[in-house]
Design an enzyme around this catalytic site. Structure first.
Site, PDB file in Angstrom:
ATOM      1  N   GLY A 120       0.704  -1.291   0.271  1.00 56.22           N
ATOM      2  CA  GLY A 120       0.258  -0.107   0.704  1.00 56.22           C
ATOM      3  C   GLY A 120       1.472   1.505   0.044  1.00 56.22           C
ATOM      4  O   GLY A 120       0.020   2.444   0.530  1.00 56.22           O
ATOM      5  N   ALA A 121       1.954   1.348   0.091  1.00 56.71           N
ATOM      6  CA  ALA A 121       2.790   2.341  -0.607  1.00 56.71           C
ATOM      7  C   ALA A 121       3.194   2.487  -1.015  1.00 56.71           C
ATOM      8  O   ALA A 121       3.775   3.662  -1.639  1.00 56.71           O
ATOM      9  CB  ALA A 121       4.634   2.423   1.199  1.00 56.71           C
TER      10      ALA A 121
ATOM     11  N   VAL B 149       5.467  -9.802   3.656  1.00 52.86           N
ATOM     12  CA  VAL B 149       3.949 -11.118   3.131  1.00 52.86           C
ATOM     13  C   VAL B 149       4.786 -12.267   2.656  1.00 52.86           C
ATOM     14  O   VAL B 149       3.474 -13.094   2.708  1.00 52.86           O
ATOM     15  CB  VAL B 149       3.286 -10.175   1.190  1.00 52.86           C
ATOM     16  CG1 VAL B 149       1.954  -9.413   1.658  1.00 52.86           C
ATOM     17  CG2 VAL B 149       4.120  -9.782  -0.046  1.00 52.86           C
TER      18      VAL B 149
ATOM     19  N   ALA C 171       1.126  -5.876  -2.968  1.00 53.43           N
ATOM     20  CA  ALA C 171       2.597  -5.937  -2.543  1.00 53.43           C
ATOM     21  C   ALA C 171       2.763  -7.335  -3.525  1.00 53.43           C
ATOM     22  O   ALA C 171       2.351  -8.390  -4.047  1.00 53.43           O
ATOM     23  CB  ALA C 171       2.655  -6.747  -0.955  1.00 53.43           C
TER      24      ALA C 171
ATOM     25  N   SER D 125      -2.692  -9.434 -13.637  1.00 58.19           N
ATOM     26  CA  SER D 125      -2.215  -7.971 -14.704  1.00 58.19           C
ATOM     27  C   SER D 125      -2.657  -8.280 -15.981  1.00 58.19           C
ATOM     28  O   SER D 125      -2.043  -9.211 -16.053  1.00 58.19           O
ATOM     29  CB  SER D 125      -0.421  -7.986 -14.495  1.00 58.19           C
ATOM     30  OG  SER D 125       0.197  -7.700 -15.563  1.00 58.19           O
TER      31      SER D 125
ATOM     32  N   TYR E 257       7.212 -12.506 -13.927  1.00 59.11           N
ATOM     33  CA  TYR E 257       6.275 -11.705 -13.769  1.00 59.11           C
ATOM     34  C   TYR E 257       4.848 -12.335 -14.442  1.00 59.11           C
ATOM     35  O   TYR E 257       4.368 -12.881 -13.158  1.00 59.11           O
ATOM     36  CB  TYR E 257       6.859 -10.691 -13.894  1.00 59.11           C
ATOM     37  CG  TYR E 257       5.727 -10.085 -13.681  1.00 59.11           C
ATOM     38  CD1 TYR E 257       5.836  -9.226 -12.511  1.00 59.11           C
ATOM     39  CD2 TYR E 257       4.839  -8.403 -14.467  1.00 59.11           C
ATOM     40  CE1 TYR E 257       4.600  -7.429 -12.018  1.00 59.11           C
ATOM     41  CE2 TYR E 257       3.691  -7.838 -14.695  1.00 59.11           C
ATOM     42  CZ  TYR E 257       3.699  -7.875 -13.434  1.00 59.11           C
ATOM     43  OH  TYR E 257       3.093  -6.258 -12.598  1.00 59.11           O
TER      44      TYR E 257
ATOM     45  N   ASN F  82      -1.643  -1.333 -18.564  1.00 63.07           N
ATOM     46  CA  ASN F  82       0.046  -0.243 -18.130  1.00 63.07           C
ATOM     47  C   ASN F  82      -0.193   0.821 -17.546  1.00 63.07           C
ATOM     48  O   ASN F  82      -0.966   2.144 -17.588  1.00 63.07           O
ATOM     49  CB  ASN F  82       0.693  -0.191 -19.258  1.00 63.07           C
ATOM     50  CG  ASN F  82       1.817  -1.436 -19.394  1.00 63.07           C
ATOM     51  OD1 ASN F  82       1.206  -2.354 -19.208  1.00 63.07           O
ATOM     52  ND2 ASN F  82       3.256  -0.701 -19.738  1.00 63.07           N
TER      53      ASN F  82
HETATM   54  N1  LIG Z   1       1.762  -0.862 -12.580  1.00 65.10           N
HETATM   55  C1  LIG Z   1       1.600  -0.823 -12.911  1.00 65.10           C
HETATM   56  O1  LIG Z   1       1.521  -0.705 -14.784  1.00 65.10           O
HETATM   57  C2  LIG Z   1       0.930  -2.936 -13.288  1.00 65.10           C
HETATM   58  C3  LIG Z   1       0.383  -3.244 -13.953  1.00 65.10           C
HETATM   59  C4  LIG Z   1       0.057  -4.559 -14.060  1.00 65.10           C
HETATM   60  C5  LIG Z   1      -0.174  -4.853 -12.331  1.00 65.10           C
HETATM   61  N2  LIG Z   1       0.542  -4.075 -11.304  1.00 65.10           N
HETATM   62  C6  LIG Z   1       0.463  -4.762 -10.041  1.00 65.10           C
HETATM   63  O2  LIG Z   1      -0.488  -4.450  -9.097  1.00 65.10           O
HETATM   64  C7  LIG Z   1       0.189  -4.026  -8.344  1.00 65.10           C
HETATM   65  C8  LIG Z   1       0.875  -2.682  -7.577  1.00 65.10           C
HETATM   66  O3  LIG Z   1       1.704  -2.210  -8.525  1.00 65.10           O
HETATM   67  P1  LIG Z   1       2.522  -1.318  -8.394  1.00 65.10           P
HETATM   68  O4  LIG Z   1       2.325  -0.089  -9.711  1.00 65.10           O
HETATM   69  O5  LIG Z   1       1.753   0.398  -6.961  1.00 65.10           O
HETATM   70  O6  LIG Z   1       4.207  -0.538  -7.793  1.00 65.10           O
HETATM   71  P2  LIG Z   1       4.789  -0.317  -6.990  1.00 65.10           P
HETATM   72  O7  LIG Z   1       6.629  -1.000  -6.948  1.00 65.10           O
HETATM   73  O8  LIG Z   1       4.531   1.056  -7.109  1.00 65.10           O
HETATM   74  O9  LIG Z   1       3.653  -0.855  -5.690  1.00 65.10           O
HETATM   75  C9  LIG Z   1       4.073  -2.308  -4.944  1.00 65.10           C
HETATM   76  C10 LIG Z   1       4.417  -2.599  -3.612  1.00 65.10           C
HETATM   77  O10 LIG Z   1       5.274  -3.472  -3.054  1.00 65.10           O
HETATM   78  C11 LIG Z   1       6.084  -3.239  -2.146  1.00 65.10           C
HETATM   79  N3  LIG Z   1       6.560  -4.161  -1.752  1.00 65.10           N
HETATM   80  C12 LIG Z   1       7.192  -5.473  -2.765  1.00 65.10           C
HETATM   81  N4  LIG Z   1       7.330  -6.395  -1.859  1.00 65.10           N
HETATM   82  C13 LIG Z   1       6.855  -6.668  -1.347  1.00 65.10           C
HETATM   83  C14 LIG Z   1       6.904  -7.504  -0.220  1.00 65.10           C
HETATM   84  N5  LIG Z   1       7.654  -8.985  -0.140  1.00 65.10           N
HETATM   85  N6  LIG Z   1       5.635  -7.644   1.092  1.00 65.10           N
HETATM   86  C15 LIG Z   1       5.315  -6.419   1.320  1.00 65.10           C
HETATM   87  N7  LIG Z   1       5.329  -5.609   0.554  1.00 65.10           N
HETATM   88  C16 LIG Z   1       6.276  -5.436  -0.586  1.00 65.10           C
HETATM   89  C17 LIG Z   1       6.294  -2.444  -2.424  1.00 65.10           C
HETATM   90  O11 LIG Z   1       7.762  -1.661  -1.417  1.00 65.10           O
HETATM   91  C18 LIG Z   1       6.107  -1.132  -2.885  1.00 65.10           C
HETATM   92  O12 LIG Z   1       5.747  -0.106  -1.519  1.00 65.10           O
HETATM   93  C19 LIG Z   1       1.214  -5.105  -8.687  1.00 65.10           C
HETATM   94  O13 LIG Z   1       0.987  -6.487  -7.444  1.00 65.10           O
HETATM   95  C20 LIG Z   1       1.403  -4.499  -9.564  1.00 65.10           C
HETATM   96  O14 LIG Z   1       1.976  -6.033  -9.742  1.00 65.10           O
HETATM   97  C21 LIG Z   1       0.716  -2.566 -11.531  1.00 65.10           C
END
Ligand SMILES: NC(=O)c1ccc[n+]([C@@H]2O[C@H](COP(=O)([O-])OP(=O)(O)OC[C@H]3O[C@@H](n4cnc5c(N)ncnc54)[C@H](O)[C@@H]3O)[C@@H](O)[C@H]2O)c1
Length: 378
Positions: A10-11, A65, A85, A130, A189, A218
């Site tokens: 959530g950060a 997690v 996460a 995704s 991934y 995306n």
């Molecule tokens: N941004 C995109 O384009 C996109 C597209 C498809 C899916 N997603 C999915 O959406 C979700 C959020 O993506 P986002 O863009 O906010 O990514 P992001 O990297 O900004 O956020 C992911 C967060 O997860 C935290 N994290 C990583 N490993 C962790 C762990 N083991 N325990 C706890 N926290 C952990 C990181 O510190 C980070 O704050 C992800 O699951 C990603 O796969 C994102």
């Protein structure tokens, strides 16, 4: 009804905005995040604006997690879990396989184990899936059949042929991918995202709880990491443009993605989390519009008013797909929501925000070297 929402990850980019959305509506929000340096820098309290944005919004638990103890603490009182996460770099996942599987699949398994075996109040889990699970998307043949091309062959791409092929078919036309499409991810991934989704959608109903999956395309917009060199071409290209450096466009620049604006993603995820009609559903979250990488470069240069050299290099990364665009009919029909931001407008807002931030992302060259050394970047 006031919900107690646990947002894992959530950060991050999406999670921090989602936390603010729930808090603004009076819900209680807990964030569990391990604050990985790739996203938050090495001293998150000072180097992560995303973390700082959670002050007064959520209770932040720094933890992983992959730790049962951290998860157990974070789950206290939660009624809805939004599982974001994850390790998120497609290219990086091809050579950090254990790390990606442990965080994404292992973390989801630990979460589900606790839901199955501990007392808790969780009634719904929303999993961030995704578009990568579709691999190459859906195409129409000349006689109007729908086909799902296999991954592109290295030999074809080495010869400069970047399009997808299906044996025996001449003309293929890209069509939007709906949620019933074949799942055949082409990266580690993508495989982990498919596993996360399958685990959540399979286990939750057996516990008498609700599962929902949101398959993001995306996602872009203000707040996306400008540090992480492994993900986010809008961030990477923005840094190069601001530095006046050349942009190396892979393939022939005509590969495309469906870029969906952060506000639309947050609203779709919010609705998927609270609407009764969402229970058990899988929803594409995209704009429904394909934008080529060359169009991204042009839109960004326009937004910054800066021109830099652009080299269409013909280089390519194994694991990348050619095109994918979402069919968002189900999102509209079931959740009553239509992502509305046009790419050109969203890019302007993104660029305005980027200009308020320091120039970061010195690690991009390093990330390319890592792939080249492993023969994943050709
Ligand atoms: N941004 C995109 O384009 C996109 C597209 C498809 C899916 N997603 C999915 O959406 C979700 C959020 O993506 P986002 O863009 O906010 O990514 P992001 O990297 O900004 O956020 C992911 C967060 O997860 C935290 N994290 C990583 N490993 C962790 C762990 N083991 N325990 C706890 N926290 C952990 C990181 O510190 C980070 O704050 C992800 O699951 C990603 O796969 C994102």
């Amino acid at each position: 009804m006031v919900e107690h929402v646990l947002i894992t990850g959530g950060a991050g980019f999406i999670g921090s905005r989602l936390a603010a959305r729930f808090a603004a509506d009076g819900h209680i929000v807990t964030v569990l995040d391990s604050l990985i340096p790739q996203v938050h820098g090495h001293d998150p309290a000072n180097t992560s604006p995303l973390l700082r944005s959670l002050e007064g919004v959520a209770t932040v638990i720094e933890g992983s997690v992959t730790s049962t103890d951290d998860l157990r603490r974070a789950l206290e009182g939660a009624t809805i879990v939004i599982h974001l996460a994850a390790e998120t770099g497609t290219g990086q996942s091809m050579y950090e396989i254990d790390r990606y599987v442990e965080a994404n699949v292992g973390g989801t398994a630990k979460l589900l184990d606790l839901l199955a075996n501990d007392d808790n109040d969780v009634r719904r889990v929303v999993i961030a899936s995704s578009r990568s699970i579709y691999g190459e998307g859906a195409y129409r043949t000349e006689d109007a059949r729908t086909v799902y091309p296999a991954h592109r062959a290295n030999a074809d791409m080495a010869a400069g042929d970047f399009e997808v092929h299906v044996p025996g078919e001449q003309e293929l036309t890209l069509i939007p991918t709906d949620e019933t499409a074949k799942l055949h991810p082409s990266s580690v991934y993508g495989i982990t995202k498919q596993m996360q989704e399958s685990l959540v959608m399979t286990v939750l109903p057996t516990l008498g709880r609700e599962a929902v999956s949101v398959r993001y395309q995306n996602v872009y917009g203000p707040g996306q990491s400008l540090k992480n060199p492994y993900t986010g071409i809008l961030s990477i290209f923005s840094t190069l443009i601001r530095q006046g450096k050349e942009i190396n466009v892979f393939e022939d620049g005509l590969e495309s993605r469906d870029f969906v604006y952060i506000d639309d993603v947050v609203e779709a995820t919010f609705l998927a989390s609270i609407l009764p009609a969402a229970a058990g559903g899988i929803f594409n979250v995209g704009s429904g519009v394909a934008t080529t990488v060359l169009d991204v470069v042009a839109a960004l240069q326009d937004a910054y008013g800066i021109e830099v050299p652009v080299r269409v290099s013909g280089q390519y990364r194994l694991g990348d797909i050619r095109h994918n665009v979402a069919d968002t009919t189900k999102l509209r029909e079931v959740l009553g929501f239509v992502p509305a931001m046009r790419f050109t407008d969203g890019v302007k807002r993104f660029a305005e925000w980027v200009l308020t931030e320091p120039i970061e992302g010195d690690e991009y060259e390093k990330s390319l070297r890592e792939m080249a050394e492993r023969k994943l970047l050709k």
